[in-house]
Design an enzyme around this catalytic site. Structure first.
Site, PDB file in Angstrom:
ATOM      1  CG  ASP A 159      -1.833  -5.678 -24.128  1.00  7.64           C
ATOM      2  OD1 ASP A 159      -2.691  -6.722 -23.833  1.00  7.64           O
ATOM      3  OD2 ASP A 159      -1.168  -5.238 -23.182  1.00  7.64           O
ATOM      4  CB  ILE A 205      -0.691  -7.340 -15.214  1.00  8.69           C
ATOM      5  CG1 ILE A 205      -1.652  -5.886 -15.057  1.00  8.69           C
ATOM      6  CG2 ILE A 205      -1.266  -8.524 -15.151  1.00  8.69           C
ATOM      7  CD1 ILE A 205      -0.785  -4.506 -15.367  1.00  8.69           C
ATOM      8  CE  LYS A 243      -4.709  -3.632 -20.789  1.00  4.79           C
ATOM      9  NZ  LYS A 243      -3.556  -3.869 -21.885  1.00  4.79           N
TER      10      LYS A 243
END
Length: 308
Positions: free
Chosen positions: A168, A14, A90
């Site tokens: 997720d 990410i 997140k």
């Protein structure tokens, strides 16, 4: 807006896919160093731990925590008590109580804490929220489906406690829904499909309602092959709104209102810079609360082994 010096904690997929391009596009953000025991970037100082990075670079004023969920609390708290501003990927924590403690810690230290719900920064979300504000929602259909092997290759932590499994990505849908729907909504039923060799679900079917009786259904699935489906369709008393492609395409009553490229993380870092400059925090736990309710209230069913 004043500049800030950033340290990255975690250098996984990410970060490489989203954080680095967004940081490069944020003029006020100066990336100083990284902390990750397993990975590094060739052009930056790299450290095995957050503490080592902060010891070596006292000029760092903010950190972005991009590690697996179960690691985030201890790392974020360590940064906060040293007076650093913190951006949390997140979900912001594995549990609500962890996040609540971080909120309290940030307030005591007088620094900014930002729960970065990146999907809320998709191009069509703000306009969808504004259009729905004065309308009565009757029905909502959410489909959030993707191939876990494409989006989380080799990431075994996602199948362990705190990893959340299909929630997720599913929490991205919930982050949008909790932002744009004009009424709060509440879980009625949840069906969670858990592989026999995992501890978190690979698929979930959720049913919600709101105080006015809207029917809200969400279908999350990690077994999709081919392109992902990140769509929601909302029927109201004044027509239909569709927010698709993860929020990049907005259609209202068959009229295309917006269709734009994804640029969520640029919005995240611009917002983080703004919060730091104004000495404010922004931590909304509503999406995480919905996931917690699903785990608490959901009916778990075992399905065939999937995780290798």
């Amino acid at each position: 807006m004043s500049d800030f010096n950033l340290g990255l904690v975690g250098v996984g997929k990410i970060v490489r896919d989203q954080h680095l391009p967004a940081i490069a596009a944020t003029q006020s953000c100066n990336l100083i160093a990284t902390a990750d025991p397993h990975a590094s970037l060739s052009d930056l100082p790299a450290y095995q731990s957050l503490e080592a990075m902060l010891d070596a670079h006292p000029e760092i004023t903010a950190v972005a925590i991009c590690t697996p969920t179960h690691l985030r609390y201890s790392q974020a708290r360590a940064a906060l008590v040293r007076g650093k501003h913190v951006l949390l990927e997140k979900p912001p924590g594995a549990t609500l109580s962890e996040v609540e403690d971080l909120i309290d810690c940030a307030e005591k230290q007088g620094v900014s804490l930002f729960a970065a719900w990146h999907s809320r920064f998709a191009p069509g979300v703000a306009q969808a929220q504004q259009w729905l504000k004065e309308r009565q929602v009757q029905r909502v259909e959410i489909e959030w489906k993707e191939d876990v092997r494409v989006w989380h290759p080799g990431q075994a932590w996602i199948w362990q406690p705190g990893g959340m499994g299909v929630f997720d990505p599913g929490i991205n849908a919930l982050s949008i829904a909790t932002a744009i729907l004009p009424q709060p909504f509440f879980l009625q039923r949840a069906r969670l499909l858990v592989p026999s060799n995992a501890q978190t679900p690979i698929a979930a079917e959720l049913a919600f309602t709101d105080p006015k009786g809207a029917v809200i259904a969400a279908d999350f699935d990690f077994r999709q092959s081919g392109p992902p489906t990140w769509d929601m369709h909302i029927e109201t008393d004044e027509g239909r709104l569709s927010l698709t492609n993860g929020g990049c395409r907005l259609v209202i009553n068959d009229e295309v209102i917006m269709e734009a490229e994804e640029r969520e993380y640029q919005g995240l870092y611009a917002r983080f810079a703004e919060l730091i400059a104004n000495k404010r925090s922004e931590v909304d736990v509503a999406p995480l609360r919905q996931v917690a309710d699903a785990f608490l209230y959901g009916h778990r069913e075992t399905t065939d082994a999937f995780v290798e």
